[in-house]
Structure formats: C-alpha cells, structure tokens
Design a protein around this motif. Sequence first.
Motif, mmCIF file in Angstrom:
data_model
loop_
_atom_site.group_PDB
_atom_site.id
_atom_site.type_symbol
_atom_site.label_atom_id
_atom_site.label_comp_id
_atom_site.label_asym_id
_atom_site.label_seq_id
_atom_site.Cartn_x
_atom_site.Cartn_y
_atom_site.Cartn_z
ATOM 1 N N THR A 175 0.835 -1.206 0.000
ATOM 2 C CA THR A 175 0.000 0.000 0.000
ATOM 3 C C THR A 175 0.869 1.256 0.000
ATOM 4 O O THR A 175 0.701 2.149 -0.828
ATOM 5 C CB THR A 175 -0.943 -0.014 1.216
ATOM 6 N N ALA A 182 -9.990 -2.851 -1.712
ATOM 7 C CA ALA A 182 -10.139 -1.443 -2.116
ATOM 8 C C ALA A 182 -10.756 -1.382 -3.503
ATOM 9 O O ALA A 182 -10.661 -2.337 -4.276
ATOM 10 C CB ALA A 182 -8.780 -0.744 -2.130
ATOM 11 N N ILE A 189 -8.484 1.863 1.816
ATOM 12 C CA ILE A 189 -7.850 0.565 1.560
ATOM 13 C C ILE A 189 -7.893 -0.182 2.891
ATOM 14 O O ILE A 189 -7.292 0.261 3.877
ATOM 15 C CB ILE A 189 -6.389 0.728 1.095
#
Length: 407
Positions: free
Chosen positions: A115, A264, A243
Amino acid sequence: MQAAPSIPGPAIEAVIADRLRPFGTTIFAEMTKLAVKHNAVNLAQGFPDFDGPDFIKEAAHAAMRAGQNQYARTTGLPVLSSAIAEQWRARTGLSADPDAEVTVTSGCTEALAATFLGIINPGDEVILFEPFYDSYRACIAMAGATPKFVALRPPPTGTGEFTFDQEELARAVGPRTRAILVNTPHNPTGKVYTRAELQVVADLCLRHNLIAITDEVYEHLVYEPALPHVSLATLAGMAERTITLSSLGKTFSLTGWKIGWAIARPGLTAGVRAAHQFLTFATATPLQAGAAEALKHGSAAIAELAAMFRGNRDYLCSALRELGFAVHIPAGTYFIMADHSAISRRLGMRDDREFCVHLTEKVGVAAIPPSVFYDRAELGRSLARFAFCKKRATLEAAVQRLRKLSA
Ligand code: PMP
Ligand code: GLN
C-alpha cells in the motif's frame, strides 16, 4: 576444491541503506531473543502458544497433496479472493469484486508495504496515530514519505480508553498530506475506535481528498458488546477512498502462515497491485487454499477464540492490577497496556525499556517497552505491553513470577 584466499581489507560493518538505519532491529525480535536467553515467559511478542484449528491445516495439507504447489495467481487464489469478499460482505454489508478489488498478500505486513509503496510518492505525508505498529513508520520511510503523528492518550487521570484530540488531528493535515492510517482494534493500546471517532477521520478525508488506510488485523478480537469493531470503509463516502487491510494470523492463531489481504476499489487496488507484483508476486498456494476454508467455515472457531481471549484479558488485567500496575483495559486485540510507574519508582527504574529488560532478565516475564511505538518516546515511558494470546497456564505461570515484584 581449494578455499578462496582471504584478502585482507577493512571489516565490512552492517550495510544498511540510510532510509532504514534509524529503525534498527524490531522490538519483537529483540525481546523474544532476550526472553529465550533468560528462559522468560514471553508475553512480549504477540503470537499464540497454541495451534490453530485442525480443519484449516487439513485443508492446506489436502491442497499440497493435490498438487497445488506452483505459483498462485498474483492477485490471490480465486477461491480465497472470493472467500475474503464474502466475509467482507457478511461483516460490513459492502460488496467487493473478488477479482478487481481483493488482493492477497504475504501477511498484513506485505499488504502495508504494498500500500505505502504502491500509492504514496516521495515527499508525501502520511498521518499516523501514535503509538503505532512499528512497520508503518519503516514502510513510510521506504516509500520516501514523511509521517506526521497524532497522539492517542489515556485519560489524564486514572485509566481508561485512549483517545485523540480532534484539533490535533485537524492540525496534522497539510498540503502534502496524502493518507491517514487507522489501526482498529489498535495495537498496542487495545483501543477500538468508536463510530464517532471514525467519523472525525472520515470528515477530514472527505474534506481534504485523503486516502484512508485501515489495518484491521484484530477485527474479530473485540470484547465489549457496546464497542463493536467498525470498518472505516462503511462510513458514508469512505468505501471509495479506503484501503482495508487484514490477515488470517490473529483470527485463527496461525501467525506463521502470513496470509493477508487488501480490499479497495479498483483505482486504489491498482496501486497496491503495482507494488505487490514486484514485492512477492504471489503468496504460498496451499496456505491460501487453507485460508479459504478458514474464512468459509471459521465462524465457530472465531467465536471460541474471542471468548477464550476475553477470559484471558480479564484474568491478566486483574492480576496486573493486584500487582500494582495501573491497567488500561483493552476493548480489543490481545494486548494490555499497563502503567508500571508505581512499581518502577520503587525499584528505582527510569523508563519502560529498563523496566521491561529487568522484568525479562530478573523476574522471568518478557513484555514490550512501548516507547518504540511512539515518535514522542516520552509518551510511552511509563507503560509496558503484555500479550495475553497464551494458554491460561502460561499466563498463570507469568503471574506467579510477577509476584516477585511485590515481594
Ligand atoms: N498490523 C498490526 C497492528 C499487527 O499487530 C500485526 C501483527 N503482526 C500486523 C499488522 C502484521 O500482520 P501479519 O502477521 O499478517 O503480517
Ligand atoms: N504483531 C505482533 C506484536 O505486535 C508481532 C509481530 C512481529 O513479530 N512482527 O507483537
């Protein structure tokens, strides 16, 4: 074959890139090593001292025997992606397309790294609540970004829920802010964010066009009916910009399997996958098959584990209180933050590190000194973190040893 001749030269010291130098060795590895050396009961690193459910292990064995031993699809074994999407729908009411919106990673640790590396640019700022799980800060550094910290504090007098100051959070947002990370239920405080607190975060994200990253690895380990776990993505307008990260390890006592995931919308998933494909490409195939069974048929096992941990929490909280700690009762996770000031003052100790090393070496119980989870280390100096994801007999042995503190 002859050994290569050794060429004299300067000794090579640890070769560590500048961006990782500040982080040293993780406190979990350090305290577990110390615990092993001194034969201490390890209430430091959070891992269960009992095994995960047989039906999950059987499913992984069966997959291995059936020849599911080559690379999995990079975004996740289809059966696991679907099980994650289904569990997400059942818990939150939100739909997720298993092919376009779910990414399976090697633990939540990789989901976090993918991420940060996948969506954050050098120079961006990311807001973290401190204390924070240690990998966040290192991953933000690897992404070339800068963390901004907002404190979670216990009530000024006595013990109770840690919380943040809304003004402090609002002030942390600047022109370079890209994301806010929320970890709920929260390691190390055991805090479960209320819907009202999450709404404050959501309002800021919506107002400033920020991305929310949520670490929900303890999503099923909550103990107070009045404080259920709420996913930030369920708040109005947030599914598009959140997310959500989680993993199998805590929920099923299989921390060594390292199966995690990110959920997500496709736009954000694109970033996570851009990094994931080059970090690990894919995650262990037969363990993903086992994980799918866990998520499909695991609700009774989860309920049983949460009930056992609730009992452990109550037992260890009251034992620590009797021993002279000021205990912040956790609403979730498997950690207790306890203020050791009254005891360490009596022993003439200055801070959490000195106290936890003494506890490990001389008392025979390892705990984590939480100041490493803070930017402002002083906020953690009076605290120690104890893990209760252990057999009751292990906790009783620890408490027996801790009685030395009041002897
Ligand atoms: N986030 C938090 C808050 C954790 O406590 C842990 C525990 N190790 C992780 C992430 C990492 O999870 P995993 O073991 O699935 O990589
Ligand atoms: N999450 C666990 C803890 O907080 C340990 C994770 C690790 O060892 N990396 O104790």
